[in-house]
Design an enzyme around this catalytic site. Structure first.
Site, PDB file in Angstrom:
ATOM      1  N   ASP A   1       0.847  -1.196   0.000  1.00 16.32           N
ATOM      2  CA  ASP A   1       0.000   0.000   0.000  1.00 16.32           C
ATOM      3  C   ASP A   1       0.885   1.249   0.000  1.00 16.32           C
ATOM      4  O   ASP A   1       1.834   1.342   0.785  1.00 16.32           O
ATOM      5  CB  ASP A   1      -0.914  -0.009   1.227  1.00 16.32           C
ATOM      6  CG  ASP A   1      -1.952   1.088   1.180  1.00 16.32           C
ATOM      7  OD1 ASP A   1      -2.997   0.855   0.550  1.00 16.32           O
ATOM      8  OD2 ASP A   1      -1.712   2.172   1.751  1.00 16.32           O
ATOM      9  N   ILE A   2       0.558   2.198  -0.914  1.00 13.39           N
ATOM     10  CA  ILE A   2       1.334   3.444  -0.976  1.00 13.39           C
ATOM     11  C   ILE A   2       0.971   4.318   0.226  1.00 13.39           C
ATOM     12  O   ILE A   2      -0.213   4.570   0.483  1.00 13.39           O
ATOM     13  CB  ILE A   2       1.056   4.198  -2.289  1.00 13.39           C
ATOM     14  CG1 ILE A   2       1.424   3.322  -3.492  1.00 13.39           C
ATOM     15  CG2 ILE A   2       1.832   5.513  -2.333  1.00 13.39           C
ATOM     16  CD1 ILE A   2       1.101   3.943  -4.844  1.00 13.39           C
TER      17      ILE A   2
ATOM     18  N   GLU B   1      -4.768   2.423  -4.299  1.00 14.10           N
ATOM     19  CA  GLU B   1      -3.313   2.503  -4.194  1.00 14.10           C
ATOM     20  C   GLU B   1      -2.710   1.230  -3.628  1.00 14.10           C
ATOM     21  O   GLU B   1      -1.540   1.192  -3.225  1.00 14.10           O
ATOM     22  CB  GLU B   1      -2.915   3.693  -3.312  1.00 14.10           C
ATOM     23  CG  GLU B   1      -3.239   3.554  -1.830  1.00 14.10           C
ATOM     24  CD  GLU B   1      -4.650   4.001  -1.474  1.00 14.10           C
ATOM     25  OE1 GLU B   1      -4.889   4.275  -0.286  1.00 14.10           O
ATOM     26  OE2 GLU B   1      -5.514   4.070  -2.374  1.00 14.10           O
TER      27      GLU B   1
END
Length: 366
Positions: free
Chosen positions: A239-240, A282
């Site tokens: 996950d960003i 994301e």
């Protein structure tokens, strides 16, 4: 006109077989003469036929020339083979002029030309067969009582009808090949379209990674194989960090550029046996196969560090980081358990400061 049979068969190999066939005809004529002489001997008749006549010698010399031309000339080999058929036909009729049925052997060059499926070669063979017929008639056969001008006319008609039939075969062959090409082209177009549609259905349009649906299809099959063969693999969720802030500060276009850059890094750094996908928003997912957990963690850390080192012009030179949660699958672990473990590890990575890799049931930063 016509189609190129060179694309369908190995013509040099077949040309060699035809040349061997010509030599076989010469040998067969010698064997036939030997059998004839044996019968004459048994009947105590003195009308022997010579095994090797001047015509036989000329045929052998002509075939040696044909062999030489076939060896040295590449572009006209097919015409040389047709000429070889004419030489054999001419020599056989000249050697046995009393056998009227042997005139039909003059059709051999036309038969051979059909093999090449090219109209110009059929026309060439027809002309050369007629030339052999008229040469034989005016220099040899006209002096034999068995032959009249009517035989010449009849044989001319036979060769003409044969040539016309060969041209009809060419025309029909061209028509069939046209339909075949069309069918193949249509089949290839359909296959390409199906491949493209299948890829579009399984690929995320923005990142060009596998999409959520394809990911779950693959994971279901992998778990099934894992249960059956006791295989292990690793599920990683990436996950960003602070991606909402990126969109709010720099806009969604900049966010899309960042997503594509992160996806490309993931794609470049996994092996062909691994399965990277955009799981949603994301968040990305990677399934590592054919390796131990330690190797998967090593690869994930390399991915994480590479992403951390990348600076994006759309973010005014700033970088983004990712948090990673990993769960090592073992036989007996359900799909829900697998995701739950990876999610918990990802949550742990976020809670402990982000930009780190955490394994399920392990809080140690890798």
């Amino acid at each position: 006109m016509g189609f190129d049979l060179l694309q369908l068969v190995n013509l040099p190999r077949w040309n060699r077989k035809l040349l061997l066939g010509y030599w076989s005809i010469i040998l067969f004529s010698i064997i036939t003469t030997s059998v004839y002489n044996l019968v004459v001997l048994l009947r105590h008749d003195n009308q022997f036929a010579p095994l090797f006549t001047l015509n036989t010698l000329w045929m052998c010399l002509a075939m040696l020339c044909i062999e030489a031309l076939h060896y040295w000339m590449n572009r006209s080999n097919d015409y040389i083979i047709i000429i070889g058929g004419a030489v054999i036909s001419y020599g056989m009729v000249n050697s046995f002029p009393n056998v009227t049925a042997l005139l039909t052997i003059l059709y051999v060059p036309i038969l051979i030309s059909i093999f090449y499926f090219q109209i110009r070669k059929v026309i060439f063979s027809y002309i050369i067969s007629l030339a052999c017929l008229y040469s034989l008639f005016f220099f040899n056969l006209c002096y034999h009582s068995k032959y009249t001008v009517y035989d010449l006319i009849a044989m001319t008609l036979v060769l003409t009808i044969g040539g016309a039939a060969a041209l009809a075969i060419m025309s029909r062959g061209s028509e069939l090949m046209g339909h075949l090409r069309s069918s193949i082209a249509s089949g290839q177009d359909l296959l390409i379209k199906n491949i493209i549609m299948d890829k579009l259905a399984k690929t995320d349009a923005l990142t060009e990674l596998y999409n959520h649906m394809a990911f779950h299809e693959y994971l279901d099959k992998l778990i099934e194989q894992g249960e059956k063969y006791n295989l292990s693999f690793q599920l990683a969720l990436l996950d960003i960090d602070h991606f909402k802030k990126v969109n709010d500060t720099y806009g969604h276009r900049a966010g899309d550029v960042v997503l594509k850059a992160v996806a490309q890094t993931i794609k470049d750094m996994v092996s062909l046996n691994d399965f990277p996908a955009r799981y949603g928003g994301e968040e990305f997912a990677i399934i590592f196969t054919d390796m131990e957990l330690e190797k998967a963690l090593y690869n994930l850390e390399n991915i994480r560090k590479r992403i951390e080192e990348q600076h994006h012009e759309e973010l005014k030179g700033q970088a983004v980081t990712i948090s990673i949660g990993v769960h090592d699958y073992k036989k007996g672990c359900t799909k829900e358990c697998l995701f739950s473990g990876a999610d918990l590890a990802l949550y742990e990575a976020k809670r402990n400061g982000r930009n780190r890799t955490v394994v399920h049931h392990t809080t140690k930063k890798q």
